[in-house]
Scaffold this motif. Structure first.
Motif, PDB file in Angstrom:
ATOM      1  N   LYS A 166       0.845  -1.193   0.000  1.00 20.81           N
ATOM      2  CA  LYS A 166       0.000   0.000   0.000  1.00 20.81           C
ATOM      3  C   LYS A 166       0.881   1.243   0.000  1.00 20.81           C
ATOM      4  O   LYS A 166       1.992   1.239   0.528  1.00 20.81           O
ATOM      5  N   ARG A 167       0.364   2.293  -0.603  1.00 21.01           N
ATOM      6  CA  ARG A 167       1.036   3.587  -0.556  1.00 21.01           C
ATOM      7  C   ARG A 167       0.166   4.546   0.233  1.00 21.01           C
ATOM      8  O   ARG A 167      -0.998   4.751  -0.111  1.00 21.01           O
ATOM      9  N   VAL A 168       0.724   5.096   1.294  1.00 23.86           N
ATOM     10  CA  VAL A 168      -0.028   5.970   2.186  1.00 23.86           C
ATOM     11  C   VAL A 168       0.476   7.400   2.025  1.00 23.86           C
ATOM     12  O   VAL A 168       1.693   7.661   2.093  1.00 23.86           O
ATOM     13  N   GLU A 169      -0.447   8.307   1.781  1.00 23.71           N
ATOM     14  CA  GLU A 169      -0.129   9.741   1.691  1.00 23.71           C
ATOM     15  C   GLU A 169      -0.778  10.441   2.878  1.00 23.71           C
ATOM     16  O   GLU A 169      -2.005  10.417   3.025  1.00 23.71           O
ATOM     17  N   TYR A 170       0.046  11.068   3.700  1.00 17.18           N
ATOM     18  CA  TYR A 170      -0.439  11.760   4.886  1.00 17.18           C
ATOM     19  C   TYR A 170      -0.480  13.269   4.651  1.00 17.18           C
ATOM     20  O   TYR A 170       0.445  13.836   4.048  1.00 17.18           O
ATOM     21  N   ALA A 171      -1.521  13.917   5.156  1.00 16.88           N
ATOM     22  CA  ALA A 171      -1.550  15.378   5.183  1.00 16.88           C
ATOM     23  C   ALA A 171      -0.478  15.849   6.160  1.00 16.88           C
ATOM     24  O   ALA A 171      -0.494  15.467   7.333  1.00 16.88           O
TER      25      ALA A 171
ATOM     26  N   GLN B 136     -10.552  18.852  26.848  1.00 12.81           N
ATOM     27  CA  GLN B 136     -10.023  18.450  25.555  1.00 12.81           C
ATOM     28  C   GLN B 136     -10.693  17.134  25.160  1.00 12.81           C
ATOM     29  O   GLN B 136     -10.753  16.204  25.967  1.00 12.81           O
ATOM     30  N   LEU B 137     -11.179  17.055  23.942  1.00 12.81           N
ATOM     31  CA  LEU B 137     -11.927  15.874  23.521  1.00 12.81           C
ATOM     32  C   LEU B 137     -11.032  14.909  22.741  1.00 12.81           C
ATOM     33  O   LEU B 137     -10.715  13.823  23.191  1.00 12.81           O
ATOM     34  N   THR B 138     -10.626  15.318  21.563  1.00 12.01           N
ATOM     35  CA  THR B 138      -9.760  14.490  20.730  1.00 12.01           C
ATOM     36  C   THR B 138      -9.061  15.400  19.743  1.00 12.01           C
ATOM     37  O   THR B 138      -9.317  16.609  19.703  1.00 12.01           O
ATOM     38  N   SER B 139      -8.159  14.851  18.948  1.00 10.96           N
ATOM     39  CA  SER B 139      -7.345  15.664  18.038  1.00 10.96           C
ATOM     40  C   SER B 139      -7.060  14.899  16.757  1.00 10.96           C
ATOM     41  O   SER B 139      -7.146  13.664  16.707  1.00 10.96           O
ATOM     42  N   LEU B 140      -6.696  15.657  15.730  1.00 10.17           N
ATOM     43  CA  LEU B 140      -6.083  15.120  14.525  1.00 10.17           C
ATOM     44  C   LEU B 140      -4.664  15.666  14.503  1.00 10.17           C
ATOM     45  O   LEU B 140      -4.454  16.870  14.306  1.00 10.17           O
ATOM     46  N   LEU B 141      -3.688  14.808  14.722  1.00 14.59           N
ATOM     47  CA  LEU B 141      -2.297  15.229  14.858  1.00 14.59           C
ATOM     48  C   LEU B 141      -1.473  14.756  13.662  1.00 14.59           C
ATOM     49  O   LEU B 141      -2.017  14.353  12.631  1.00 14.59           O
ATOM     50  N   ASN B 142      -0.165  14.805  13.806  1.00  9.70           N
ATOM     51  CA  ASN B 142       0.747  14.433  12.739  1.00  9.70           C
ATOM     52  C   ASN B 142       0.424  13.053  12.180  1.00  9.70           C
ATOM     53  O   ASN B 142       0.218  12.097  12.918  1.00  9.70           O
ATOM     54  N   ARG B 143       0.362  12.981  10.867  1.00 12.11           N
ATOM     55  CA  ARG B 143       0.107  11.727  10.155  1.00 12.11           C
ATOM     56  C   ARG B 143      -1.168  11.044  10.647  1.00 12.11           C
ATOM     57  O   ARG B 143      -1.174   9.863  10.976  1.00 12.11           O
ATOM     58  N   SER B 144      -2.238  11.822  10.682  1.00 15.33           N
ATOM     59  CA  SER B 144      -3.516  11.266  11.135  1.00 15.33           C
ATOM     60  C   SER B 144      -4.615  11.400  10.097  1.00 15.33           C
ATOM     61  O   SER B 144      -5.723  10.923  10.316  1.00 15.33           O
ATOM     62  N   VAL B 145      -4.321  12.052   8.960  1.00 12.90           N
ATOM     63  CA  VAL B 145      -5.310  12.240   7.896  1.00 12.90           C
ATOM     64  C   VAL B 145      -4.624  11.956   6.571  1.00 12.90           C
ATOM     65  O   VAL B 145      -3.474  12.379   6.354  1.00 12.90           O
ATOM     66  N   GLY B 146      -5.308  11.241   5.688  1.00 16.36           N
ATOM     67  CA  GLY B 146      -4.708  10.999   4.390  1.00 16.36           C
ATOM     68  C   GLY B 146      -5.488  10.014   3.552  1.00 16.36           C
ATOM     69  O   GLY B 146      -6.667   9.756   3.801  1.00 16.36           O
ATOM     70  N   PHE B 147      -4.802   9.473   2.558  1.00 16.39           N
ATOM     71  CA  PHE B 147      -5.436   8.485   1.674  1.00 16.39           C
ATOM     72  C   PHE B 147      -4.428   7.398   1.329  1.00 16.39           C
ATOM     73  O   PHE B 147      -3.218   7.556   1.515  1.00 16.39           O
ATOM     74  N   VAL B 148      -4.955   6.292   0.815  1.00 17.14           N
ATOM     75  CA  VAL B 148      -4.160   5.096   0.571  1.00 17.14           C
ATOM     76  C   VAL B 148      -4.446   4.586  -0.829  1.00 17.14           C
ATOM     77  O   VAL B 148      -5.609   4.546  -1.256  1.00 17.14           O
ATOM     78  N   TYR B 149      -3.393   4.205  -1.546  1.00 24.08           N
ATOM     79  CA  TYR B 149      -3.542   3.469  -2.791  1.00 24.08           C
ATOM     80  C   TYR B 149      -3.242   1.997  -2.534  1.00 24.08           C
ATOM     81  O   TYR B 149      -2.269   1.655  -1.860  1.00 24.08           O
TER      82      TYR B 149
END
Length: 767
Positions: A14-19, A135-148
């Motif tokens: 798989k190829r993972v691209e992170y925001a 504090q509830l939750t977070s989107l941190l480093n390498r937590s959003v993206g897409f996969v091929y």
């Protein structure tokens, strides 16, 4: 779906691209939303913007306490249906604002906010209470993206996307000690942290990781919930890959979810069900005992009469009699025609049954399939009522019914035909429908009538349109508050079409515990009403299992005796034992107790509907969220807000349970125990740990009451348990109409007694 091989290595294939950056933040004209452009590597020069994928994150203030987050890779991808029906009762208004400070850019939606870090190279989106208290939750480093998948060796390969699958994912952070619950009717551990969960409706029984009811909503012990707005198959890694994150992934180019914040888990459920809908009111008669023919047993009118006459002779009231599959002709399921060899006069039979007083209502089993042996199959196929393959053939399978087809509810004509079949059953005297099956919906090589739908999204969504069709047909015939289903498959929004039961369980104590865990999880997804096959479905319950299950099942919102290849009338379980703790005597006692509890239960049902809460089984964490232990309790539950129930799973009668802080009174003995703490007790078959919460005004029917429908204000017994000023009980009649309130004043006297009639009995049980 796993993305990493441990913390350091990418997963093979798989190829993972992170925001990586938040390059720009754009305020939308509405003033209620922000759009974040997020490259998949750090942009430090103009040249870095070339040959670089981006992810767009749109955050919107929906209504007070609710934010939506939508992640998109390629926005040109068609957004195919079906889509969940949101805000069925209308969308509430809410204040929104956007502010910028040295802490970053903040979007506020009433009580909840999202703050984006001011440094574009520091990918950090925090979700928190607006007042800064939590504090509830977070989107941190390498937590959003897409996969091929598979891994493309060159971007040029992506010119032809037929060879590749794309997945969108997010990873929300888990705090230390945080627990996660819900995701539909899941039979494994109550706390989902550490589990991989696939939301895909399946007929897998209760002793597996599969579920009949997959709901894309989970509730956190930190007083927030997350609703994933797609009926498609969803894969979750709940602290099971990155142990400090919940990963959500779906196939496609976009993923949208709603973060829902409340000061309590009850408030979270109220807001979640504002999004997806709340349960309709169910009739009071439906709370009584349902008796089934069981599945593969042989029966006719004489058999049915013998069951009901036997129950009446043993002082056991049956409110609903249910005809399971074999009211239909073998190989013809489900053409809605009574088998003439066994039931030559169905309308007359049902009329004789209900007029005899042996039962009030009749329910029949249905499913959305049609076996090709029935002449109705040919008609339905010719008219285009059945799902087709891509080459134009009718989609057929020999699994379940030989050559069966599947009703295509995306075809309005097929839906109207299906409703006409329901109406023919209503004409015959049927009052309730068991909507069985609807889980194994094919996703490959199929062509739905509605060409705009994505087959992969239909697998879970099918249960919604199936149950909605039948429920609305019942409402049209019998009235808005007289409709009731017995449904197995469900997804988000199906709580609007009560009720649901737990599916196929074995006749064991372990399966009883599995079923309870499933009911607890489903209740945390806004389902107010739930039932279970008393005695277990598969196998032959021993007398002790049957009796323990009777006690459990009669303290759930709805109670049904049902099995697979053996009857569930009590005298067949223990050879008609005449002893005081026989199956018959046990069933009679618990059925009578539930009848007496109806004034309490029906009032609590109204509160449950209004709040989007489960009536029973209600997880302890809903009533005691500040008690850390309550988030782990999966062998006990609350029946409404005032009664604690701990089923017994041991033949010996030994049971261990937990009492939260306060005074708790044993319903049967009046003994008071003080929580918090664990307790051990031993019970015979006529009792279990049933404890009344302090400050309770409990309204019950009179001693000896056996019916479910009666005057809930006449000759009632009012029990006061450690009451103080302000304690109250709402009064409703058997039609669900509000009739007033009983309340305790400063002198510990009951205000509102004039609302009661006959000879009410008021007694202080503890105080």
């Amino acid at each position: 779906m796993r993305l990493r091989n441990g913390m350091w290595l990418p997963i093979e294939g798989k190829r993972v691209e992170y925001a990586e950056d938040v390059y720009t933040i754009t305020e939308q004209p509405s003033g209620r939303a922000l759009s974040l452009l997020c490259p998949t590597k750090h942009v430090r020069s103009r040249g870095d913007t070339l040959n670089l994928p981006t992810v767009t994150i749109d955050i919107e203030a929906v209504f007070d306490g609710v934010l939506s987050v939508e992640v998109t890779h390629w926005s040109g991808a068609v957004s195919r249906g079906p889509h969940f029906e949101l805000f069925p009762e209308g969308k509430p208004q809410g204040d929104a604002s956007i502010s910028v400070s040295d802490k970053g850019t903040t979007l506020t939606s009433g009580s909840v906010s999202a703050t984006i870090h001011p440094d574009q190279h520091n990918f950090d989106i925090r979700f928190h209470a607006t007042d800064g208290s939590k504090q509830l939750t977070s989107l941190l480093n390498r937590s959003v993206g897409f996969v091929y998948s598979p891994f493309p060796s060159s971007p040029v390969q992506l010119d032809d996307m037929r060879q590749f699958k794309t997945y969108i994912f997010t990873q929300t952070t888990l705090s230390v000690g945080e627990t996660v619950h819900g995701l539909g009717e899941r039979f494994g551990a109550f706390n989902k942290v550490g589990q991989s969960v696939i939301l895909r409706n399946n007929d897998g029984g209760t002793s597996s990781e599969q579920a009949y009811k997959n709901v894309p909503f989970w509730l956190s012990s930190r007083n927030y919930g997350l609703y994933i707005d797609t009926p498609d198959e969803i894969e979750l890694e709940v602290g099971s890959e990155r142990l400090c994150r919940v990963q959500t992934s779906v196939k496609g180019q976009r993923l949208k979810w709603y973060l829902i914040y409340g000061t309590s888990p009850k408030e979270v459920l109220y807001k979640y069900t504002t999004l997806t809908g709340r349960a309709g009111r169910v009739p009071s008669w439906s709370f009584g005992l349902w008796l089934s023919t069981s599945f593969t047993t042989s029966y006719d009118e004489k058999t049915v009469n013998s069951f009901l006459e036997g129950m009446a002779a043993r002082d056991i009231s049956v409110e609903v009699f249910h005809y399971d599959c074999f009211w239909l002709k073998a190989f013809h399921w489900c053409d809605f025609l009574f088998d003439p060899d066994f039931f030559p006069d169905p309308k007359g039979m049902i009329a004789r049954l209900t007029s005899s007083g042996l039962t009030k209502k009749v329910c029949v089993w249905t499913n959305p399939y049609l076996g090709q042996a029935s002449p109705v199959f040919t008609m339905a196929a010719e008219k285009g009522y059945l799902l087709k393959r891509q080459n134009g053939d009718i989609w057929q399978t020999d699994l379940w019914q030989a050559g069966m087809g599947l009703v295509d509810f995306t075809n309005p004509e097929a839906t109207r035909w299906f409703v006409s079949c329901m109406e023919s059953l209503f004409d015959a005297g049927v009052s309730a429908i068991k909507t069985d099956f609807g889980e194994r919906i094919p996703v490959d090589d199929v062509a739905w009538f509605d060409k705009t739908v994505d087959p992969s999204r239909m697998r879970n969504y099918y249960s919604f349109i199936y149950n909605k069709t039948v429920y609305e047909a019942l409402q049209k015939r019998y009235g808005k508050s007289e409709a009731v289903l017995f449904a197995r498959a469900s997804t988000a929004g199906c709580q609007r079409f009560p009720l649901q039961w737990g599916g196929d369980c074995e006749s064991t104590a372990e399966a009883m515990a599995e079923s309870l865990r499933g009911g607890l999880s489903l209740g945390l997804c806004g389902f107010s009403f739930w039932s279970v096959d008393i005695g277990g479905f598969e196998g032959y319950p021993s007398p002790w299992i049957y009796k323990r299950w009777v006690a459990f099942g009669l303290l759930t919102s709805h109670s049904r005796l049902h099995g697979s290849n053996s009857y569930r009338v009590p005298w067949t379980i223990d050879n008609d034992d005449q002893g005081d703790h026989s199956c018959t005597k046990t069933l009679a006692r618990w059925t009578a107790l539930k009848a007496r509890l109806m004034p309490y239960l029906y009032a609590q049902a109204a509160e449950a509907i209004a709040g989007g809460l489960p009536l029973s089984v209600r997880a302890m964490c809903l009533e005691f969220p500040e008690d850390p232990t309550s988030w782990y309790l999966d062998r006990q539950f609350m029946l409404g807000s005032r009664l604690l129930v701990a089923p017994v799973f041991e033949e010996s009668g030994e049971v261990e349970f937990y009492l939260p802080r306060g005074n708790w009174t044993n319903f049967f003995t009046g003994e008071v125990r003080v929580g918090p703490g664990w307790r051990k007790e031993t019970h015979n078959f006529d009792t279990l740990p049933l404890y009344v919460r302090e400050n309770t005004v409990l309204v019950m029917g009179k001693e000896g009451e056996r019916r479910t429908v009666y005057d809930y204000l006449e000759d009632v017994e009012v029990r006061l348990y450690h009451t103080t000023a302000g304690a109250k009980a709402e009064l409703v009649d058997s039609e669900g109409n509000e009739r007033g309130t009983l309340q305790i004043d400063e002198d510990n006297l009951v205000i509102g007694k004039e609302l009661l009639c006959g000879n009410p009995k008021i007694q202080v049980i503890s105080g």
